[in-house]
Write an enzyme that holds these catalytic residues in place. Structure first.
Site, PDB file in Angstrom:
ATOM      1  N   GLU A 104       0.812  -1.215   0.000  1.00 24.75           N
ATOM      2  CA  GLU A 104       0.000   0.000   0.000  1.00 24.75           C
ATOM      3  C   GLU A 104       0.850   1.271   0.000  1.00 24.75           C
ATOM      4  O   GLU A 104       0.476   2.273  -0.614  1.00 24.75           O
ATOM      5  CB  GLU A 104      -0.899  -0.017   1.237  1.00 24.75           C
ATOM      6  CG  GLU A 104      -2.137   0.848   1.124  1.00 24.75           C
ATOM      7  CD  GLU A 104      -3.069   0.613   2.303  1.00 24.75           C
ATOM      8  OE1 GLU A 104      -3.414   1.603   2.960  1.00 24.75           O
ATOM      9  OE2 GLU A 104      -3.435  -0.547   2.552  1.00 24.75           O
ATOM     10  N   ASP A 105       2.001   1.238   0.674  1.00 29.55           N
ATOM     11  CA  ASP A 105       2.773   2.473   0.912  1.00 29.55           C
ATOM     12  C   ASP A 105       4.137   2.515   0.232  1.00 29.55           C
ATOM     13  O   ASP A 105       4.851   3.508   0.365  1.00 29.55           O
ATOM     14  CB  ASP A 105       2.965   2.677   2.422  1.00 29.55           C
ATOM     15  CG  ASP A 105       1.645   2.886   3.149  1.00 29.55           C
ATOM     16  OD1 ASP A 105       0.687   3.343   2.506  1.00 29.55           O
ATOM     17  OD2 ASP A 105       1.578   2.594   4.353  1.00 29.55           O
TER      18      ASP A 105
END
Length: 744
Positions: A104-105
């Site tokens: 996600e990051d």
């Protein structure tokens, strides 16, 4: 170097990880060392080595990233892994927790994680990752939960990781602004804490509840906390004395058990205050006594001993062992009059029940010998997930999905019996209609009533513990919008909405076809059938993928039939102009004629329940002269021709239609009656009886005293048509107490 050799050098190679973490962070060593101590207490060396590699991988992926608190980002996944380690989760879950934010990051992909750590870890990471490529926050939130629940059904460890992730986030909300802090706390209280409770993870659920409360209502939390501390001091002698007496009495009867006092969590006290409208001083059962026996039969033996020692309070006994809660919770609950005449709640459970009550589905990994019977938390959780997903495959709307999820997480339940004696667990406040849908969606769709304890009841009747319920069905019965007013369970609401959407689609298709044909006729279009080529060209022009989709849009009021008719005629004319001169003509040349006729009249049959609305400004009934106008989302809105709003409607000739009633029109239609009467005893009853004598229902009534001797009454009643209304009016006019009578 082998995994085992690498694991043995775990602590000696901390410097490598510290470099990845960033030396500026003062507490990195202690956090990482705490995780290693927990993992080494129950995992083998090879598993610890895999986690070590994942931690280095995650630290490198998150290198340079910081949380809003200023600490290195990798501290968050390490903290999540620590929470899961204390639950003694398996190494694959711990690895996924450490990597849960990597996709996600960072630039790392699921494929890379799968290649490095295995496909099972990649699946867990994907299940926890949010759906973030959506514009609407609400829609993204709903789709993230939908995705997570699909992954949960395949592997329950997805939600265990997510709950640990949310628990650590709740501990670190101080770095956020108040708006975000309250939004996250409310979502936790409404969804994550109930999910934990629904999965039997009581300890984690209570932590999330308390953290949510302190961030939403800090003053209330501290006030209750202060009360609990004071109560602990004042109640300590009572609880200690009761525990000592119970231990001695159990020992005399040859029973070995752990006996201790416990306090309720802050949020459970707050919830009780709100539900029962109590002040802090009125909450008495802040403390309770817990008894943990070796085996299930010992629980009932201990109950008998306690009831010999202290008198039980009537109506206070609950047997959650024989009938477990919906999340698998099992225990005996009783309230007794203890030392000094003080009421004391006692909970009795076996050791295996206690493990399941505190850890829920996580107990499967925490205690490898955990039973897998029909009431085991993991079995019940899987049944719930499968049932929830089955009911939600019909829901395409994000708002509906979140509403259904929250409804299905209802913490309190009632237990009712089927005609065969099977137990059905339903949310408190559930109705006979919910019971019908819990049996089968087909039973719910065709139900007409129920028998509760052999007595006939309507579908909106609420259920109570111990009720015997039998559903009555009819092939002709179908769901109606009013059912949504008293359906509670997500399965019932999703099934009803699914049927209504389908029915609304069918009705809008029929209405759209009728409106378009009327508009085409009014424009002079004389073809019996619209050529496929004309349809295809129009659909391409409008950017639609099907003719039925266009008709449904017209029926819903999303597109004006007159404008669509003009576009269709224009497309047809354009096709005719480009047709070669020597091409055979399948249709007569005279396709359009001058529109010197009256606009065609559409017929209303009264069976179009969902796509025709009868205007509340004039309440048209069969026999009235009527016109209609299309409104987005409401389909066709019918008005009386002399309605005060018709002047405005007729200013838009493309959007109104002349309507007529079919001779076979059926149904009940609302009409308003304004009655001025003499203000004398019994006049209201007299008028109501006259209306009832004509088989008419009174849906609403308002009464105003105009003068000392007169009163004005406004009735909204149901009639079949003008003839039915006329019969009522004639009898009302003949009543001496009626001064004036008008239709509103």
């Amino acid at each position: 170097m082998s995994k085992i050799a690498l694991a043995k050098r775990w602590k000696t190679r901390l410097s490598e990880l510290l470099e990845a973490l960033g030396k500026a962070v003062p507490d990195h060593a202690s956090r990482f060392s705490a995780l290693s101590r927990v993992l080494e207490s129950y995992l083998d060396e090879a598993a610890v080595a895999d986690i070590y590699q994942a931690t280095l991988y995650g630290a490198d992926a998150h290198k340079g990233q910081k949380r809003l608190s200023g600490e290195a980002y990798i501290h968050h996944p390490i903290a999540v892994a620590q929470i899961l380690g204390e639950m003694r989760m398996d190494s694959r879950t711990i690895i996924a927790a450490i990597l849960h934010d990597v996709v996600e990051d960072t630039g790392i992909t699921l494929e890379q994680i799968g290649a490095r750590f295995g496909d099972d870890v990649a699946v867990l990471v994907d299940g926890v990752s949010k759906v973030s490529q959506l514009e609407s926050r609400k829609h993204a939130e709903a789709e993230s939960f939908r995705k997570m629940f699909m992954a949960m059904a395949k592997d329950i460890r997805v939600i265990i990781i997510k709950l640990a992730d949310r628990l650590h986030n709740m501990h670190t909300l101080d770095s956020l602004d108040d708006v975000r802090k309250r939004r996250i706390a409310r979502q936790t209280l409404e969804i994550y804490a109930p999910i934990a409770n629904r999965l039997g993870m009581r300890e984690l659920s209570q932590k999330l509840e308390d953290l949510s409360l302190i961030n939403l209502y800090p003053k209330r939390y501290r006030a209750i906390e202060k009360k609990v501390k004071a109560a602990k001091r004042s109640r300590k002698p009572v609880v200690n004395q009761a525990c000592e007496n119970i231990r001695d009495k159990l020992a005399l009867n040859g029973l070995t058990a752990e006996v201790y006092g416990r306090e309720k969590n802050i949020f459970s006290i707050y919830r009780k205050m709100r539900q029962k409208r109590l002040s802090l001083k009125e909450v008495k059962d802040i403390n309770a006594i817990r008894i943990i026996t070796e085996k299930r039969p010992h629980c009932y033996q201990a109950l008998g001993v306690i009831h010999q020692l202290y008198k039980p309070r009537p109506e206070s006994f609950k047997d959650y062992i024989a009938i477990p809660k919906i999340n698998g919770y099992q225990s005996l609950h009783t309230v007794v009059v203890g030392p000094y005449g003080q009421p004391v709640e006692v909970q009795i459970r076996s050791q295996s029940m206690h493990r399941a009550a505190e850890q829920g589905v996580a107990s499967h990994w925490l205690y490898k010998t955990e039973t897998t019977g029909e009431h085991a938390p993991q079995q019940l959780a899987q049944q719930w997930l499968n049932s929830f997903l089955e009911s939600q495959h019909m829901s395409s709307d994000s708002g509906d999905y979140l509403e259904h999820l929250k409804a299905d997480l209802f913490p309190d339940e009632v237990y009712v019996f089927t005609p065969k004696g099977d137990i059905k667990r339903l949310p408190r406040g559930a109705t006979a209609l919910d019971f019908a849908y819990s049996v089968h969606s087909g039973v719910g769709d065709h139900c007409i009533g129920a028998l509760i304890n052999q007595a006939a009841v309507p579908l909106h009747e609420k259920l109570s513990n111990g009720d015997h319920v039998e559903v009555k069905t009819s092939r002709q019965a179908r769901p109606i919008p009013q059912w949504l007013d008293y359906a509670v369970t997500s399965k019932a609401r999703a099934s009803i909405r699914h049927y209504l959407r389908q029915q609304k689609g069918r009705e809008s298709l029929r209405l759209g076809r009728k409106l378009l044909r009327g508009a085409l006729s009014n424009q002079g279009y004389r073809k019996v059938r619209i050529p496929s080529a004309d349809k295809a060209n129009l659909l391409e022009h409008l950017g639609l993928d099907g003719w039925e989709r266009l008709l449904i849009d017209i029926g819903f009021g999303k597109r004006l039939p007159t404008l669509v008719a003009k576009q269709l005629i224009a497309e047809s004319a354009a096709q005719q102009q480009h047709r070669p001169q020597n091409q055979p003509q399948n249709q007569p040349q005279n396709q359009f004629v001058a529109n010197d006729q009256k606009q065609p009249i559409l017929t209303i049959e009264g069976t179009e329940r969902l796509l025709i609305t009868y205007a509340s400004c004039c309440h048209p009934i069969p026999g009235d002269n009527i016109i209609g106008t299309t409104t987005s989302g409401r389909g066709l809105v019918v008005h009386q021709s002399n309605c005060k709003n018709c002047k405005v409607i007729m200013r838009q000739p493309d959007n109104y239609f002349h309507l007529s009633w079919s001779a076979a029109t059926k149904g009940n239609f609302q009409v308003v009656l304004d009655v001025e009467t003499q203000n004398e005893p019994g006049v209201l009853a007299t008028i109501s009886n006259i209306i009832a004598e004509h088989n008419s229902n009174i849906n609403n009534l308002t009464v105003e005293q105009e003068l000392r001797h007169t009163a004005n009454m406004r009735f909204i009643i149901e009639v079949a048509n003008r003839k039915h209304l006329a019969a009522i009016l004639r009898q009302l006019h003949a009543e001496p107490s009626v001064i004036k009578l008008t239709r509103g």
